[in-house]
Write an enzyme that holds these catalytic residues in place. Structure first.
Site, mmCIF file in Angstrom:
data_model
loop_
_atom_site.group_PDB
_atom_site.id
_atom_site.type_symbol
_atom_site.label_atom_id
_atom_site.label_comp_id
_atom_site.label_asym_id
_atom_site.label_seq_id
_atom_site.Cartn_x
_atom_site.Cartn_y
_atom_site.Cartn_z
ATOM 1 C CE1 TYR A 1 -3.533 -2.666 0.541
ATOM 2 C CE2 TYR A 1 -4.662 -0.691 1.263
ATOM 3 C CZ TYR A 1 -4.511 -1.895 1.038
ATOM 4 O OH TYR A 1 -5.765 -2.474 0.742
ATOM 5 C CE LYS B 1 1.913 -18.034 -2.763
ATOM 6 N NZ LYS B 1 1.048 -19.307 -2.628
ATOM 7 C CG ASP C 1 -2.094 -20.414 -1.105
ATOM 8 O OD1 ASP C 1 -1.491 -20.345 -0.035
ATOM 9 O OD2 ASP C 1 -1.518 -21.161 -2.106
ATOM 10 C CG ASP D 1 -8.063 -4.554 2.001
ATOM 11 O OD1 ASP D 1 -8.964 -4.021 2.217
ATOM 12 O OD2 ASP D 1 -8.031 -4.571 0.384
ATOM 13 C CG ASP E 1 -13.762 -6.930 2.157
ATOM 14 O OD1 ASP E 1 -13.188 -6.308 3.055
ATOM 15 O OD2 ASP E 1 -14.237 -6.712 1.289
#
Ligand code: IPM
Ligand code: MN
Length: 361
Positions: A142, A191, A223, A247, A251
């Site tokens: 970001y 990751k 994942d 983020d 959700d």
């Protein structure tokens, strides 16, 4: 006690849900004898329209001077084609950076009354879940270097994921501290099979973990984590992860809790008292219709009372009133699937009043 709160209602449904939370705070003030002084400032698309920039300096100053900040949501199609520096989202990222809010706490749980709204299989719903996502908020891709350039196949764009040891250490500590107040379990999501920044993340989290022998820590690839969240959400207590993974996964967590309209958040850091906001966006499609779910913002106000002002009893009272309203069958349109035929969902103000009516000392 007296507290000064800066309000950043923002765009879309932002003003409706922020006024809902203000009504709840005012009622709490009456019941428990506190005075809240509210100052409203512009941030996001409304600030672009009024001052030509998403985060005017006067707004930053008002946030830094306040005891705490309550934010609605920013953005909307009207501003989607503006250059990056003028986008409403830039205002949100700017205030997080200006206030040094590197820790984002996003609790997600399944309300027993809302099991019908959970899209998961019945046996998974039966087990329920209650997790705390700890998202790093002022670093990573970001805020990394980005740009356009000429590449191997012609014009290309790039964004950079970079994390310093210091940034990983402090978010890891926030997660371990949170775990100590919960069930003592942290899952660190990365990751590391591909990204160097994730390998540093993993190493650093484990070094910090040694300071918290009472907390268990497990690594999980992002994942796999996305899959485990829908396969066995009860497995998670505290989750700690980077800005972008957090983020995305928050959700996902919101959807399995029934509605994104339910999830609050607290952003904490250098200023200690922080910024509080629902995790959802400005929902331009339903703005101004008085049908938005105000609960995520009302619950964000409860988090503010607990974390910024140490008013745990008052925070509990708000959360209990929300629980009670949901148990009594109060529903806004986003969670209305179990309403009997012919019963219409509550409006935004209707749900706010349902919570107010259930608030007591
Ligand atoms: C959130 C939002 C923001 C983010 C956007 C609006 C910049 O999606 O708070 O989750 O990505 O952090
Ligand atoms: Mn988001």
């Amino acid at each position: 006690m007296e507290y000064r709160i800066t309000l950043l209602p923002g765009d879309g449904i932002g003003p409706e849900i922020v006024s809902a939370a203000v009504r709840v705070l005012e009622k709490i003030g009456e019941i428990y004898g506190h005075t809240f002084h509210f100052t409203t400032c512009l941030m996001g698309g409304c600030a672009v329209d009024a001052c030509g920039e998403p985060l005017p300096q006067s707004t930053v100053d008002a946030c830094l001077a306040a005891d705490s900040v309550l934010l609605g949501a920013v953005g909307g199609p009207k501003w989607d084609t503006l250059p990056a520096a003028q986008r409403p989202e830039k205002g949100l990222l700017g205030i997080r950076a200006a206030m040094g809010l590197y820790t984002n706490l996003r609790p997600a749980r399944l309300y027993p009354a809302l099991k019908h709204a959970c899209p998961l299989r019945a046996d998974i719903v039966e087990k329920g879940f209650d997790l705390m996502m700890v998202r790093e908020l002022t670093g990573g891709i970001y805020f990394g270097e980005r740009g356009r350039r000429e590449g191997k196949y012609g014009p290309e764009a790039y964004d950079t994921e970079a994390y310093s040891v210091m940034e990983i250490e402090r978010i890891a500590r926030a997660a371990f501290e949170a775990a100590r107040k919960r069930r003592g379990d942290v899952v660190s999501i990365d990751k590391a099979n591909v990204l160097e920044s994730s390998r540093l993340w993993r190493e650093t989290v484990h070094r910090v973990a040694a300071e918290y022998p009472d907390v268990t820590v497990t690594d999980m690839l992002v994942d796999n984590a996305a899959m485990q969240l829908v396969r066995n959400p009860a497995r998670f207590d505290v989750v700690v992860t980077s800005n972008m993974f957090g983020d995305i996964l928050s959700d996902e967590a919101s959807q399995i809790s029934g509605s994104i309209g339910l999830l609050p958040s607290a952003s904490l850091g250098a200023t200690r008292r922080g910024l509080y906001e629902p995790i959802h966006g400005s929902a331009p499609d339903i703005a101004g219709q008085n049908i938005a779910n105000p609960l995520a913002t009302i619950l964000s106000a409860a988090m503010m009372l607990r974390y910024a002002f140490d008013l745990g009893v008052e925070a509990d009272a708000i959360e209990a009133a929300v629980d009670q309203a949901l148990n009594d069958g109060c529903r806004t349109a986003d969670i209305a699937a179990d309403l009997p035929e012919g019963v219409s969902p509550l409006t935004c103000t209707g749900m706010t009043e349902a919570v107010l009516a259930r608030l007591r000392a």
